[in-house]
Design an enzyme around this catalytic site. Structure first.
Site, PDB file in Angstrom:
ATOM      1  N   CYS A  70      -7.353  38.226  25.177  1.00  0.00           N
ATOM      2  CA  CYS A  70      -7.371  37.936  26.615  1.00  0.00           C
ATOM      3  C   CYS A  70      -6.706  39.115  27.315  1.00  0.00           C
ATOM      4  CB  CYS A  70      -6.666  36.611  26.905  1.00  0.00           C
ATOM      5  SG  CYS A  70      -4.896  36.632  26.549  1.00  0.00           S
ATOM      6  N   ALA A  71      -6.247  38.927  28.539  1.00  0.00           N
ATOM      7  CA  ALA A  71      -5.678  40.040  29.287  1.00  0.00           C
ATOM      8  C   ALA A  71      -4.310  40.454  28.767  1.00  0.00           C
ATOM      9  CB  ALA A  71      -5.579  39.681  30.768  1.00  0.00           C
TER      10      ALA A  71
END
Length: 367
Positions: A70-71
């Protein structure tokens, strides 16, 4: 929760190890930058709502481990938990895509003298391209953008001592590691002549040459992207263009500039590009950035000058049309670029928050 470091995943991909990278970010985030070869399921919202069916759309193929991304490395842990509950061997990437911005791979550049080796060092998570060029027992580095130890280790593996380090310009989208690399290696630091930086360096001017056995680097001043931008012609056959010219795009002229200066730089860039186009058409252009994630394929990013001349129609426009078109196509500015410019002018690399400063895709080019 089991996690995997950026360095371990980078090594797996470089070795060609079987692994599935599952990107669970929203679609708009993935569109800007992603890990090459990764699979995408937009499950960010569902995972954070603890929906047990968030990853139902993901089909596991084979028994290779799955690395969730994810980020920043938090939502990917939820994804890894769901997969583990399904009996899938899953690991969450520590630090997510922010940390991945420091991942790298290499490619050797073919087609030059047998006694010269050019290694393109690519930050696959950021698009930055730097170069380690060696012959006999000496090497030079251009546009260092990774921890200096990366270049020192690569040089050592080829029996080289790094004796000279160059930057093509004062960078705005990543922290230059050139000064620190020169300090650690004992090399001489060369920068284009300018009054912007506040630390010692050896100034290089238009037409200057720097030579070590079998290698000759000639400076070609090409203002536009920045006032001091300089390309380097290696052995009269290979052109290292920094952020001035790319295989299918042109460097932007507006960073760290007001509207008037941006317009003036665009005009300078027009003349600089035509200066480069006057070189032999078979000249190989090696740019300072890639506009897409760089795969672990060992294939260097670059193109012949003739191919670029044919690819970029704007190069054949009049100066007026060139300037107006360029200014109309400006992409969003890189995050934190003003802070990065300041640090590069001071010659500093912070001990922390590097991934925060450099987060996001590079935005130095205009198509």
């Amino acid at each position: 929760m089991r996690t995997i470091s950026v360095e371990t995943l980078r090594t797996w991909l470089e070795e060609g190890r079987a692994v599935t990278v599952l990107d669970v970010r929203p679609t708009d985030q993935r569109a800007e930058w992603a890990i090459p070869g990764s699979v995408h399921v937009d499950a960010y919202g569902a995972l954070n709502e603890h929906d047990p069916h968030a990853l139902d759309a993901f089909e596991v193929v084979g028994d290779a481990p799955v690395v969730t991304v994810c980020a920043a490395g938090r939502t990917s842990q939820l994804a890894a938990e769901q997969l583990t509950a399904r009996g899938v061997p899953a690991l969450s990437l520590e630090g997510g895509m922010k940390a991945w911005s420091l991942a790298w791979n290499t490619a050797e550049v073919p087609g030059h003298a047998s006694d010269v080796l050019i290694i393109q060092v690519r930050r696959t998570g950021k698009g930055c391209l730097s170069y380690l060029v060696g012959a006999d027992d000496e090497a030079m580095v251009i546009d260092a953008s990774l921890d200096p130890q990366v270049y020192l280790d690569l040089a050592r593996s080829h029996g080289w001592q790094i004796t000279s380090v160059f930057d093509t310009h004062i960078h705005a989208d990543h922290l230059s590691r050139s000064r620190r690399l020169a300090q650690m290696s004992g090399a001489k630091l060369f920068l284009p002549d300018q009054q912007r930086v506040s630390f010692p360096f050896t100034a290089i001017h238009d037409g200057d040459t720097h030579a070590i056995p079998h290698l000759m680097l000639t400076a070609l001043r090409t203002p536009g992207h920045t006032p001091e931008s300089t390309c380097f012609l290696l052995n009269n056959t290979i052109l290292l263009t920094g952020d001035t010219l790319f295989p299918s795009s042109i460097g932007r002229p507006d960073l760290h500039a007001d509207e008037q200066e941006g317009r003036a730089r665009a005009s300078l860039l027009y003349h600089s590009l035509h200066k480069l186009l006057a070189l032999p058409s078979e000249t190989l252009v090696l740019p300072g950035h890639a506009s897409q994630p760089v795969p672990f394929d060992g294939k260097p990013v670059g193109a012949r000058l003739a191919e670029i001349d044919e690819q970029i129609g704007l190069l054949h426009a009049t100066q007026t049309v060139f300037v107006e078109t360029l200014l109309q196509r400006l992409p969003p500015t890189p995050p934190n670029y003003e802070r990065i410019v300041t640090l590069n002018e001071e010659g500093l690399v912070p001990d922390h928050d590097i991934t925060e400063l450099e987060a996001g895709a590079n935005r130095c080019a205009i198509s």
